[in-house]
Scaffold this active site. Structure first.
Site, PDB file in Angstrom:
ATOM      1  N   ALA A  86       0.853  -1.188   0.000  1.00 19.58           N
ATOM      2  CA  ALA A  86       0.000   0.000   0.000  1.00 19.58           C
ATOM      3  C   ALA A  86       0.885   1.233   0.000  1.00 19.58           C
ATOM      4  O   ALA A  86       2.013   1.192   0.502  1.00 19.58           O
ATOM      5  CB  ALA A  86      -0.924   0.030   1.219  1.00 19.58           C
ATOM      6  N   GLN A  88       0.721   3.685   1.833  1.00 17.89           N
ATOM      7  CA  GLN A  88       0.990   4.177   3.191  1.00 17.89           C
ATOM      8  C   GLN A  88       1.955   3.285   3.964  1.00 17.89           C
ATOM      9  O   GLN A  88       2.346   3.619   5.072  1.00 17.89           O
ATOM     10  CB  GLN A  88      -0.301   4.307   3.972  1.00 17.89           C
ATOM     11  CG  GLN A  88      -0.928   2.978   4.351  1.00 17.89           C
ATOM     12  CD  GLN A  88      -2.193   3.155   5.137  1.00 17.89           C
ATOM     13  OE1 GLN A  88      -2.825   4.201   5.095  1.00 17.89           O
ATOM     14  NE2 GLN A  88      -2.575   2.137   5.872  1.00 17.89           N
ATOM     15  N   TYR A  89       2.352   2.137   3.411  1.00 19.11           N
ATOM     16  CA  TYR A  89       3.300   1.257   4.108  1.00 19.11           C
ATOM     17  C   TYR A  89       4.685   1.862   4.071  1.00 19.11           C
ATOM     18  O   TYR A  89       5.070   2.476   3.097  1.00 19.11           O
ATOM     19  CB  TYR A  89       3.340  -0.119   3.447  1.00 19.11           C
ATOM     20  CG  TYR A  89       2.114  -0.980   3.644  1.00 19.11           C
ATOM     21  CD1 TYR A  89       1.025  -0.562   4.385  1.00 19.11           C
ATOM     22  CD2 TYR A  89       2.037  -2.231   3.065  1.00 19.11           C
ATOM     23  CE1 TYR A  89      -0.098  -1.364   4.534  1.00 19.11           C
ATOM     24  CE2 TYR A  89       0.925  -3.042   3.207  1.00 19.11           C
ATOM     25  CZ  TYR A  89      -0.138  -2.600   3.946  1.00 19.11           C
ATOM     26  OH  TYR A  89      -1.239  -3.409   4.095  1.00 19.11           O
ATOM     27  N   PRO A  90       5.472   1.736   5.109  1.00 24.38           N
ATOM     28  CA  PRO A  90       5.318   0.798   6.206  1.00 24.38           C
ATOM     29  C   PRO A  90       4.431   1.347   7.311  1.00 24.38           C
ATOM     30  O   PRO A  90       4.300   2.550   7.492  1.00 24.38           O
ATOM     31  CB  PRO A  90       6.744   0.623   6.714  1.00 24.38           C
ATOM     32  CG  PRO A  90       7.372   1.960   6.479  1.00 24.38           C
ATOM     33  CD  PRO A  90       6.760   2.452   5.208  1.00 24.38           C
ATOM     34  N   GLY A 100       5.367   4.921   1.757  1.00 20.69           N
ATOM     35  CA  GLY A 100       5.884   4.669   0.417  1.00 20.69           C
ATOM     36  C   GLY A 100       7.220   3.947   0.408  1.00 20.69           C
ATOM     37  O   GLY A 100       7.659   3.463  -0.639  1.00 20.69           O
TER      38      GLY A 100
END
Length: 128
Positions: A86, A88-90, A100
Site C-alpha cells: 500500500a 501508506q506502508y510501512p 511509500g
C-alpha cells in the site's frame, strides 16, 4: 509432461491461455495454484507476500536484506507472484521511515534482479 508444475510459464506475462473464466486455475507452479484475475490473462498466485511492516523503523520489522531474501524465496524460487502493499506502508512509519518506503524497497528489489525478474512477472496489489 510436467503437469504444469515447472517454473516455465510461471508468471502473468506468459500467454499460456487467453482470457477465460474468472478464477480459473491457469497453472500450478511448485504446488501453488495461479488463478485468472477477472476475465484477464493475468494469473495470480493463491498465496501472496504481505509487506505491511517492511522498511519500517519499528524494532521488530524485518531488515531490508531480509525483505529482499523473502522476495527471492517466494517469487524467484517458490512460485508466488503476488505482492500485497500500500502507498501508506510501512506501518508504523516514523523514526526515519516514510509512507511509500515499502513500495520503494520492492522497486529496488526488481531493479537489482533485472536479469531474473521482469515487471510483468509480478502482480503488485497496492491500495490507498
Amino acid at each position: 509432461n510436467d503437469n504444469g508444475n515447472s517454473k516455465a510459464n510461471a508468471f502473468p506475462g506468459d500467454k499460456a491461455k487467453s482470457s477465460g473464466p474468472t478464477n480459473e486455475v491457469i497453472k500450478v507452479v511448485n504446488g501453488i495454484k495461479h488463478r485468472r484475475l477477472g476475465s484477464s490473462d493475468i494469473a495470480v498466485s493463491e498465496i501472496g507476500l504481505g509487506t505491511q511492516r517492511w522498511a519500517s523503523a519499528d524494532f521488530n520489522s524485518p531488515s531490508q536484506e531480509d525483505c529482499m531474501a523473502f522476495m527471492d524465496e517466494a517469487i524467484l524460487k517458490s512460485g508466488v507472484n503476488l505482492l500485497d502493499t500500500a502507498e501508506q506502508y510501512p506501518i508504523p512509519s516514523g523514526g526515519g521511515a516514510q509512507e511509500g518506503d515499502t513500495e520503494k524497497l520492492i522497486g529496488k528489489w526488481m531493479r537489482e534482479r533485472k536479469g531474473s525478474v521482469k515487471r510483468e512477472d509480478v502482480v503488485i496489489a497496492t491500495k490507498i
